[in-house]
Scaffold this motif. Structure first.
Motif, PDB file in Angstrom:
ATOM      1  N   VAL A   1       0.829  -1.208   0.000  1.00 17.37           N
ATOM      2  CA  VAL A   1       0.000   0.000   0.000  1.00 17.37           C
ATOM      3  C   VAL A   1       0.863   1.258   0.000  1.00 17.37           C
ATOM      4  O   VAL A   1       0.602   2.211  -0.738  1.00 17.37           O
ATOM      5  N   GLU A   2       1.921   1.279   0.800  1.00 17.64           N
ATOM      6  CA  GLU A   2       2.651   2.516   1.048  1.00 17.64           C
ATOM      7  C   GLU A   2       3.871   2.729   0.155  1.00 17.64           C
ATOM      8  O   GLU A   2       4.243   3.878  -0.118  1.00 17.64           O
ATOM      9  N   HIS A   3       4.513   1.650  -0.296  1.00 22.43           N
ATOM     10  CA  HIS A   3       5.814   1.819  -0.948  1.00 22.43           C
ATOM     11  C   HIS A   3       5.925   1.204  -2.346  1.00 22.43           C
ATOM     12  O   HIS A   3       6.786   1.626  -3.123  1.00 22.43           O
ATOM     13  N   ALA A   4       5.132   0.192  -2.660  1.00 22.60           N
ATOM     14  CA  ALA A   4       5.347  -0.549  -3.904  1.00 22.60           C
ATOM     15  C   ALA A   4       5.060   0.321  -5.127  1.00 22.60           C
ATOM     16  O   ALA A   4       4.129   1.133  -5.141  1.00 22.60           O
TER      17      ALA A   4
ATOM     18  N   LEU B   1      -3.779  -5.825  -3.904  1.00 20.78           N
ATOM     19  CA  LEU B   1      -4.186  -4.700  -4.737  1.00 20.78           C
ATOM     20  C   LEU B   1      -5.491  -4.079  -4.238  1.00 20.78           C
ATOM     21  O   LEU B   1      -5.682  -2.855  -4.319  1.00 20.78           O
ATOM     22  N   ARG B   2      -6.371  -4.904  -3.672  1.00 22.81           N
ATOM     23  CA  ARG B   2      -7.604  -4.353  -3.084  1.00 22.81           C
ATOM     24  C   ARG B   2      -7.259  -3.436  -1.908  1.00 22.81           C
ATOM     25  O   ARG B   2      -7.874  -2.357  -1.734  1.00 22.81           O
ATOM     26  N   ALA B   3      -6.283  -3.824  -1.100  1.00 22.07           N
ATOM     27  CA  ALA B   3      -5.873  -2.975   0.021  1.00 22.07           C
ATOM     28  C   ALA B   3      -5.335  -1.645  -0.489  1.00 22.07           C
ATOM     29  O   ALA B   3      -5.613  -0.583   0.093  1.00 22.07           O
ATOM     30  N   ARG B   4      -4.576  -1.674  -1.562  1.00 20.70           N
ATOM     31  CA  ARG B   4      -4.036  -0.433  -2.128  1.00 20.70           C
ATOM     32  C   ARG B   4      -5.171   0.421  -2.704  1.00 20.70           C
ATOM     33  O   ARG B   4      -5.175   1.651  -2.536  1.00 20.70           O
ATOM     34  N   PHE B   5      -6.110  -0.212  -3.373  1.00 20.11           N
ATOM     35  CA  PHE B   5      -7.275   0.502  -3.904  1.00 20.11           C
ATOM     36  C   PHE B   5      -8.060   1.168  -2.780  1.00 20.11           C
ATOM     37  O   PHE B   5      -8.441   2.347  -2.876  1.00 20.11           O
ATOM     38  N   ASP B   6      -8.312   0.424  -1.703  1.00 21.55           N
ATOM     39  CA  ASP B   6      -9.076   0.967  -0.580  1.00 21.55           C
ATOM     40  C   ASP B   6      -8.367   2.146   0.073  1.00 21.55           C
ATOM     41  O   ASP B   6      -9.017   3.032   0.648  1.00 21.55           O
ATOM     42  N   ALA B   7      -7.027   2.173  -0.003  1.00 25.27           N
ATOM     43  CA  ALA B   7      -6.259   3.273   0.581  1.00 25.27           C
ATOM     44  C   ALA B   7      -6.236   4.502  -0.316  1.00 25.27           C
ATOM     45  O   ALA B   7      -5.634   5.526   0.045  1.00 25.27           O
ATOM     46  N   GLY B   8      -6.866   4.418  -1.483  1.00 30.83           N
ATOM     47  CA  GLY B   8      -6.913   5.544  -2.388  1.00 30.83           C
ATOM     48  C   GLY B   8      -5.627   5.773  -3.160  1.00 30.83           C
ATOM     49  O   GLY B   8      -5.412   6.867  -3.697  1.00 30.83           O
TER      50      GLY B   8
END
Length: 374
Positions: free
Chosen positions: A108-111, A146-153
């Motif tokens: 979520v934060e770095h990739a 990828l869902r976690a990254r999507f949810d984080a905006g």
């Protein structure tokens, strides 16, 4: 084991699924050389994601030392190479089953880029669900991350699968979107996957002949990481052996119908000669095996493929292939290449025979290797 919640001490922009010796000797080595030259700055977070205890053992070693030797041995462009380098592109390594929350936070934060090589069946989903606490399959893991990254905006990532599967990124996207719909993820997430993430087909090629213990590998000098150009593509590193191309077709054709075809034809001759040697390099020293191979390439294969690609390019690839086969340091067993031989004959030789027939060209050597069928 429950997943720890603490963040990793890493801001690596490339997340790599797989700890196998191919990735260590190919992708990770190219990234390391690019870093050393100052051409790029992204480092790797390596993820061990299989249930194999041997893989977990290697992951713990990588996490502890993050640096390992790579022996490059063979010939390239007529020059003999025998050197050792140290690969130090790995910033951190974790085990997915034990550090899932930390991996999720990192994605979520770095990739920026996700790379994978999860073996021939790595895209299989089976009964897996992306809603499981830690999905079992690679597509399941990727969907949840990828869902976690999507949810984080956050914006999408570049996905670079290195599995030896035709149209590997397109196939992986199809598996992920199918799983997302099956598991009830929102349509907006599926649209984000398809439009905000960059799914780039790749082709990789390097013979990594043996591991080094406890970490490291032995590899040939030749390397290719071809990546199909896509809008918004994030490039993992800059290196002469990393090629960003509009069309992977020429590289795929050469690999399948020159290099792979030559391996399979050599095995056919070797089997008919009652397996007189063990390694490819030994076969190349026997005129009875090497001369028919060279004649087949020169008289049947290259003239046929020249309808698709310039002959001088094909000849350069042929010369490089034969140089790789003759590598005096490489213990590449013909018996290993002979596995699934009938299937390989059909996939590697049959299309060239069919193309030759359309051209009205005679290819008796190829037809003979296929068992006389045409």
């Amino acid at each position: 084991m429950s997943a720890p919640t603490e963040a990793l001490d890493s801001d690596a922009g490339i997340v790599q699924f797989g700890t196998g010796r191919f990735l260590l000797a190919h992708v990770d080595a190219l990234v390391s050389e690019s870093l050393a030259s100052g051409a790029s700055s992204r480092r790797l977070l390596v993820v061990q994601s299989s249930p194999r205890e041997e893989g977990k053992r290697k992951a713990r070693l990588l996490a502890a030392q993050r640096r390992y030797p790579l022996q490059i041995r063979g010939r390239r462009d007529g020059v003999e190479i025998d050197r050792e380098q140290h690969v130090d592109s790995i910033d951190a390594c974790l085990i997915a089953a034990e550090q899932w929350q930390a991996l999720t936070r990192h994605v979520v934060e770095h990739a920026e880029i996700i790379v994978s090589n999860t073996a021939d069946n790595g895209f299989e989903v089976g009964t897996d669900s992306s809603l499981a606490p830690v999905p079992a399959s690679y597509p399941g893991k990727l969907t949840q991350l990828l869902r976690a990254r999507f949810d984080a905006g956050r914006d999408g990532l570049t996905i670079l699968p290195c599995e030896l599967i035709e149209h590997n990124a397109s196939e992986l996207l199809a598996r992920v979107t199918r799983l997302a719909r099956q598991d009830g993820h929102p349509d907006a997430f599926v649209t984000w996957l398809e439009t905000r993430c960059v799914w780039a087909d790749t082709l990789v090629d390097r013979i990594v002949s043996a591991p080094l213990e406890p970490l490291g590998a032995i590899a040939e000098p030749y390397a290719l990481w071809a990546i199909q150009r896509r809008p918004g593509l994030a490039i993992p590193c800059h290196h002469p052996d990393v090629q960003i191309v509009d069309d992977l077709g020429p590289q795929s054709m050469c690999k399948l119908h020159i290099l792979n075809l030559a391996h399979t034809y050599l095995v056919d001759r070797w089997q008919r000669a009652d397996r007189p040697v063990e390694f490819v390099r030994e076969a190349m020293q026997r005129d009875a095996l090497s001369e028919p191979l060279r004649a087949l390439l020169d008289e049947e294969v290259l003239p046929t493929l020249a309808a698709e690609l310039p002959l001088d390019e094909l000849e350069r690839y042929r010369d490089g292939t034969l140089e790789r086969f003759a590598n005096p340091f490489l213990d590449h067993r013909l018996a290993d290449i002979a596995q699934h031989h009938a299937t390989k004959l059909e996939r590697r030789l049959r299309p060239v025979v069919e193309q030759a027939e359309r051209q009205g060209r005679r290819v008796p050597g190829l037809i003979d290797a296929l068992g006389g069928a045409n």
